[in-house]
Design an enzyme around this catalytic site. Structure first.
Site, PDB file in Angstrom:
ATOM      1  CB  SER A  70      -0.910   0.014   1.234  1.00 36.91           C
ATOM      2  OG  SER A  70      -1.658  -1.158   1.315  1.00 36.91           O
TER       3      SER A  70
HETATM    4  N1  SAH Z   1      -0.929  -4.963   3.983  1.00 38.35           N
HETATM    5  C1  SAH Z   1      -0.229  -5.315   2.762  1.00 38.35           C
HETATM    6  C2  SAH Z   1      -1.082  -5.018   1.562  1.00 38.35           C
HETATM    7  C3  SAH Z   1      -1.161  -6.210   0.691  1.00 38.35           C
HETATM    8  S1  SAH Z   1      -2.335  -6.154  -0.626  1.00 38.35           S
HETATM    9  C4  SAH Z   1       1.119  -4.632   2.698  1.00 38.35           C
HETATM   10  O1  SAH Z   1       1.402  -3.756   3.522  1.00 38.35           O
HETATM   11  O2  SAH Z   1       1.940  -5.008   1.863  1.00 38.35           O
HETATM   12  C5  SAH Z   1      -3.621  -7.168   0.016  1.00 38.35           C
HETATM   13  C6  SAH Z   1      -3.255  -8.572   0.400  1.00 38.35           C
HETATM   14  O3  SAH Z   1      -4.450  -9.227   0.808  1.00 38.35           O
HETATM   15  C7  SAH Z   1      -2.668  -9.433  -0.716  1.00 38.35           C
HETATM   16  O4  SAH Z   1      -1.449  -9.958  -0.314  1.00 38.35           O
HETATM   17  C8  SAH Z   1      -3.716 -10.523  -0.925  1.00 38.35           C
HETATM   18  O5  SAH Z   1      -3.160 -11.773  -1.295  1.00 38.35           O
HETATM   19  C9  SAH Z   1      -4.356 -10.582   0.434  1.00 38.35           C
HETATM   20  N2  SAH Z   1      -5.689 -11.187   0.465  1.00 38.35           N
HETATM   21  C10 SAH Z   1      -6.712 -11.035  -0.410  1.00 38.35           C
HETATM   22  N3  SAH Z   1      -7.757 -11.781  -0.021  1.00 38.35           N
HETATM   23  C11 SAH Z   1      -7.397 -12.413   1.121  1.00 38.35           C
HETATM   24  C12 SAH Z   1      -8.052 -13.316   2.003  1.00 38.35           C
HETATM   25  N4  SAH Z   1      -9.304 -13.754   1.792  1.00 38.35           N
HETATM   26  N5  SAH Z   1      -7.362 -13.773   3.071  1.00 38.35           N
HETATM   27  C13 SAH Z   1      -6.100 -13.366   3.313  1.00 38.35           C
HETATM   28  N6  SAH Z   1      -5.430 -12.513   2.530  1.00 38.35           N
HETATM   29  C14 SAH Z   1      -6.077 -12.032   1.443  1.00 38.35           C
END
Ligand code: SAH
Length: 223
Positions: A70
């Site tokens: 993000s």
């Molecule tokens: N907080 C992260 C942002 C990652 S983007 C950072 O600081 O880098 C969002 C993430 O949510 C992705 O890695 C994606 O794989 C995950 N995601 C999406 N659906 C999900 C679910 N049902 N359970 C767990 N993770 C999920």
């Protein structure tokens, strides 16, 4: 919109970080604890090699598995909105790179974080270990279901877009807990804050429009 100019190559990491912190402050991230957590977290260790030069920019960047780390402003805003206390047990859905997790771990007692890609989970775990974080507990699984065995939580942060009200997660929140999540099915979602009223209901606030990758059902079949 025009891309901001590349910073001069001779800028030190300290100068670049100072500039980033100023940018966040000017956009309303003012809580000193939150800014300090961001300032002491080296974002370049969370980005792929190709994007390390851009780690101090206030922009989202690609990570493995087609996901994103993000934008620092959004990380700051969401963390500030969550009002994390040193005594709190926090659940984070969507570990991704582990950047947001690391920021939360500096403000909370314990952070439980769930990711549906094994590769991302493993890489993030390596970073938590390298950083010496001792209060992060990881789980490979579908975060949409929360983490019932560890519920209730003081705070919940969802870092992938939920299509509608995240009922399962809200049910794992303490009566006066806070949940922050992007809600919406389209490319632009609404960042919402749910604050428990102590009687089973929630006050819901719409914060800003955001663009997150979707919260998907089940674990990823790919690595
Ligand atoms: N907080 C992260 C942002 C990652 S983007 C950072 O600081 O880098 C969002 C993430 O949510 C992705 O890695 C994606 O794989 C995950 N995601 C999406 N659906 C999900 C679910 N049902 N359970 C767990 N993770 C999920």
């Amino acid at each position: 919109m025009a891309e901001p100019p590349e910073p001069p190559a001779d800028d030190s990491p300290e100068t670049r970080m100072a500039r980033l912190i100023l940018a966040l402050r000017s956009q309303g991230v003012s809580e000193p604890k939150v800014l300090q957590a961001i300032e002491t977290t080296p974002r370049e260790i969370f980005t792929p090699e190709l994007f390390k030069q851009r780690a101090f920019e206030d922009s989202a960047l690609p990570i493995a598995c087609g996901q994103t780390i993000s934008q620092p402003f959004i990380v700051g805003l969401m963390t500030q909105a969550l009002k994390v206390d040193k005594r709190d047990r926090v659940l984070e859905i969507g570990t991704g790179s582990g950047y947001q997790t690391t920021i939360l771990s500096k403000l909370a007692r314990l952070v439980y974080t769930v990711e549906r890609y094994r590769t991302l989970m493993r890489e993030a775990e390596g970073r938590f270990k390298a950083l010496g974080l001792t209060n992060v507990i990881t789980r490979f699984g579908d975060g949409g279901e929360g983490w019932p065995e560890q519920a209730p939580f003081d705070r919940i942060m969802v870092t992938a877009a939920a299509p509608g009200e995240p009922k399962a997660l809200l049910s794992q929140l303490k009566p006066t807990g806070i949940l922050v999540a992007p809600i919406g099915k389209g490319p632009v979602q609404s960042l919402r804050r749910y604050t428990g009223d102590g009687q089973g209901g929630f006050n819901v606030e719409k914060l800003i429009d955001v663009r997150f990758v979707p919260l998907l059902d089940g674990v990823a079949k790919e690595l």
